[in-house]
Write a protein that holds these residues in place. Structure first.
Motif, mmCIF file in Angstrom:
data_model
loop_
_atom_site.group_PDB
_atom_site.id
_atom_site.type_symbol
_atom_site.label_atom_id
_atom_site.label_comp_id
_atom_site.label_asym_id
_atom_site.label_seq_id
_atom_site.Cartn_x
_atom_site.Cartn_y
_atom_site.Cartn_z
ATOM 1 N N GLN A 63 0.918 -1.216 -0.137
ATOM 2 C CA GLN A 63 0.006 -0.048 0.015
ATOM 3 C C GLN A 63 0.868 1.122 -0.048
ATOM 4 O OE1 GLN A 63 -0.244 -2.655 2.111
ATOM 5 N NE2 GLN A 63 -2.506 -3.142 2.292
ATOM 6 N N ALA A 66 1.701 2.224 -3.524
ATOM 7 C CA ALA A 66 0.404 2.776 -3.996
ATOM 8 C C ALA A 66 0.354 4.233 -3.889
ATOM 9 C CB ALA A 66 -0.779 2.001 -3.833
ATOM 10 N N TRP A 67 0.593 4.542 -2.385
ATOM 11 C CA TRP A 67 0.448 5.812 -1.826
ATOM 12 C C TRP A 67 1.705 6.817 -2.520
ATOM 13 C CZ3 TRP A 67 -2.604 9.007 0.432
ATOM 14 C CH2 TRP A 67 -2.318 10.033 1.548
ATOM 15 N N GLN A 69 3.172 6.171 -5.514
ATOM 16 C CA GLN A 69 2.787 6.501 -6.795
ATOM 17 C C GLN A 69 1.663 7.575 -7.070
ATOM 18 O OE1 GLN A 69 2.549 2.952 -9.370
ATOM 19 N NE2 GLN A 69 2.658 2.030 -7.613
ATOM 20 N N ARG A 70 0.855 7.439 -6.026
ATOM 21 C CA ARG A 70 -0.312 8.651 -6.348
ATOM 22 C C ARG A 70 0.185 10.001 -5.769
ATOM 23 N NH1 ARG A 70 -5.798 8.811 -2.360
ATOM 24 N NH2 ARG A 70 -6.318 11.205 -3.207
ATOM 25 N N SER A 71 1.214 10.102 -4.924
ATOM 26 C CA SER A 71 1.810 11.506 -4.672
ATOM 27 C C SER A 71 2.555 11.713 -5.940
ATOM 28 C CB SER A 71 2.627 11.223 -3.342
ATOM 29 O OG SER A 71 2.818 12.706 -3.174
ATOM 30 N N ALA A 73 2.112 11.308 -8.854
ATOM 31 C CA ALA A 73 1.085 11.463 -10.003
ATOM 32 C C ALA A 73 0.883 12.894 -9.891
ATOM 33 C CB ALA A 73 0.197 10.402 -10.203
ATOM 34 N N GLU A 74 0.405 13.134 -8.345
ATOM 35 C CA GLU A 74 -0.374 14.499 -7.982
ATOM 36 C C GLU A 74 0.614 15.493 -7.874
ATOM 37 O OE1 GLU A 74 -4.004 14.993 -7.190
ATOM 38 O OE2 GLU A 74 -4.334 13.535 -5.895
ATOM 39 N N GLU A 124 0.837 -2.523 -6.540
ATOM 40 C CA GLU A 124 0.580 -1.743 -7.765
ATOM 41 C C GLU A 124 1.613 -1.335 -8.720
ATOM 42 O OE1 GLU A 124 -1.080 2.693 -8.047
ATOM 43 O OE2 GLU A 124 -2.551 1.174 -6.908
ATOM 44 N N ALA A 342 0.426 13.968 -1.799
ATOM 45 C CA ALA A 342 -0.573 13.206 -1.032
ATOM 46 C C ALA A 342 -1.081 13.623 0.281
ATOM 47 C CB ALA A 342 -0.030 11.795 -0.818
ATOM 48 N N ALA A 346 -4.723 14.443 -0.193
ATOM 49 C CA ALA A 346 -5.618 13.185 0.366
ATOM 50 C C ALA A 346 -5.711 13.203 2.072
ATOM 51 C CB ALA A 346 -5.048 11.942 -0.144
ATOM 52 N N SER A 359 -8.499 3.353 3.512
ATOM 53 C CA SER A 359 -7.143 3.233 2.565
ATOM 54 C C SER A 359 -6.018 3.726 3.843
ATOM 55 C CB SER A 359 -7.173 4.020 1.475
ATOM 56 O OG SER A 359 -7.470 5.670 1.903
#
Ligand SMILES: Cc1cc2nc3c(=O)[nH]c(=O)nc-3n(C[C@H](O)[C@H](O)[C@H](O)COP(=O)(O)OP(=O)(O)OC[C@H]3O[C@@H](n4cnc5c(N)ncnc54)[C@H](O)[C@@H]3O)c2cc1C
Length: 385
Positions: A63, A66-67, A69-71, A73-74, A124, A342, A346, A359
């Motif tokens: 996880q 994924a966290w 990657q999310r950051s 991407a943002e 992910e 993130a 988020a 999450s």
């Protein structure tokens, strides 16, 4: 004692985590307070390497991959908003990044580590290319002749972390948030549905609090019923003078900044709160960097410094709302540059809503089994960003 407030949210700690959360909460305007310690503070936010790094992250906790990657991407959204609102360009570049392996054995271990990482259930996937020396040399002109190879991930990048910190603070203050330096929180007590914070600069009252005090969270979190066993992990960095641009990509251990200087940083040591540079470590880092880019031989060192990473026993973040003190949150992590987006987009909205979504559960302190605690001293190979 007279008090200031009540604020809707008081964020404790004006480092990268607290400032990113404050950025995400800036629409609260004057109902938001950001409290910070003075110049005596340990501040990883002012000592870090500036990477936004994905490759290699998440071994043991998919996880987290994924966290991260999310950051990453943002991050473009974050950089754009900071530029628009403050005029500060945080020099974001995400051209991908390379982890260089000096020997064949290092490369073999790296590939095995990445394979194990990607084999985890629920991981992910993201692309990582394994590059032999010749392929790597195409991406890194000037690469030393005895470098075995490396790994490349297109999601990696870097920024100017001091401009990032400045811009995050600036957006919150421009939106009307109250920033108080020299307000080290010493005591937290519940009052009604909120909290009273006794600080070195006076008493602050808030409905919700976010403990984002870096290494200070070890002492503060138990006051809201959470153990946050963070410890310092020392990293040393060498800064070389400005040189003509030669490095188009950041490496996990060497990067050329937007201003042209070259940073070398690949040490990690368990030395408690000792934050002095040591000649042996600086010499070992310089020697490795010269093997990677012999051309750096001609560049002068302008300074070196060390900083203390905020490290949890398993290296992953802690995000938790107190069960005994609802409305009080802990947010602490290593990789606060990478995770800034993130935290802004988020974590901050979850704090505003008063609920951490499902999450976030993998990042609760209940996961700790201290027998897994990682310690170690080393230069090179696997810096944890
Ligand atoms: C050498 C080094 C290299 C790094 N490289 C990278 C990298 O390349 N990429 C990356 O993503 N991350 C990197 N990091 C990690 C990153 O810098 C940290 O994750 C991030 O700074 C942590 O932010 P923080 O706000 O939790 O802590 P800090 O930045 O340490 O800030 C904590 C803040 O809390 C305040 N505080 C403490 N106690 C109290 C109190 N009682 N009351 C009020 N305020 C208090 C302090 O004044 C300070 O401002 C690196 C760190 C180091 C040391």
């Amino acid at each position: 004692m007279s008090s200031v407030g009540p604020f809707e949210v008081a964020v404790v700690g004006g480092g990268l985590v607290g400032a990113a959360v404050a950025f995400g909460l800036r629409s609260l305007g004057p109902k938001l307070a950001l409290l910070d310690e003075g110049d005596v503070a340990h501040r990883a936010a002012r000592a870090n390497f500036g990477l936004i790094w994905v490759q290699g992250k998440g071994a043991g906790l998919p996880q987290y991959a994924a966290w991260t990657q999310r950051s990453a991407a943002e991050w473009p959204r974050l950089a754009n908003e900071l530029l628009r609102e403050t005029g500060i360009d945080v020099a974001l570049a995400q051209p991908g990044g390379v982890h260089v392996c000096l020997s064949a054995a290092e490369l073999e271990r790296r590939v095995a580590m990445l394979d194990a990482l990607r084999a985890q259930p629920g991981f992910e996937r993201y692309s990582v290319e394994v590059l032999e020396r010749a392929q790597l040399a195409l991406r890194l002109p000037g690469l030393g002749s005895d470098i075995a190879g490396g790994t490349y991930c297109p999601l990696d990048g870097h920024c100017n972390p001091l401009k990032l910190l400045r811009a995050l603070h600036s957006t919150a203050i421009r939106a009307g948030a109250v920033y108080r330096a020299d307000h080290a929180v010493m005591k937290i007590a519940p009052r009604g549905t909120g909290f009273v914070l006794d600080t070195s600069g006076g008493r602050i009252v808030a409905d919700k609090i976010v403990l984002a005090a870096g290494l200070g969270n070890a002492a503060l979190a138990p006051m809201i019923g959470i153990e946050a066993p963070v410890r310092p992990n020392q990293g040393q960095i060498i800064a070389l003078e400005r040189v003509p641009r030669f490095l188009a990509l950041p490496l996990s251990t060497i990067r050329q900044t937007d201003e042209g200087t070259v940073l070398i940083g690949d040490s990690r040591e368990e030395r408690g709160f000792d934050d002095l540079c040591t000649t042996e470590v600086i010499a070992a880092m310089a020697a490795r960097a010269l093997r990677v880019f012999p051309v750096l031989q001609r560049a002068r060192v302008v300074r070196a410094w060390s900083g203390l990473r905020v490290m949890t026993p398993d290296t992953f973040p802690i995000y938790e709302q107190s069960a005994t003190h609802p409305g009080a949150f802990v947010a602490t992590c290593h990789s606060g540059v990478t995770l800034a987006a993130a935290h802004a987009y988020a974590l901050a909205p979850a704090v505003a809503a008063g609920v951490l979504p499902e999450s976030f559960r993998p990042f609760a302190v209940a996961r700790f089994d201290t027998s897994n605690a990682q310690t170690g001293i080393g230069v090179g190979e696997a810096p944890r960003r």
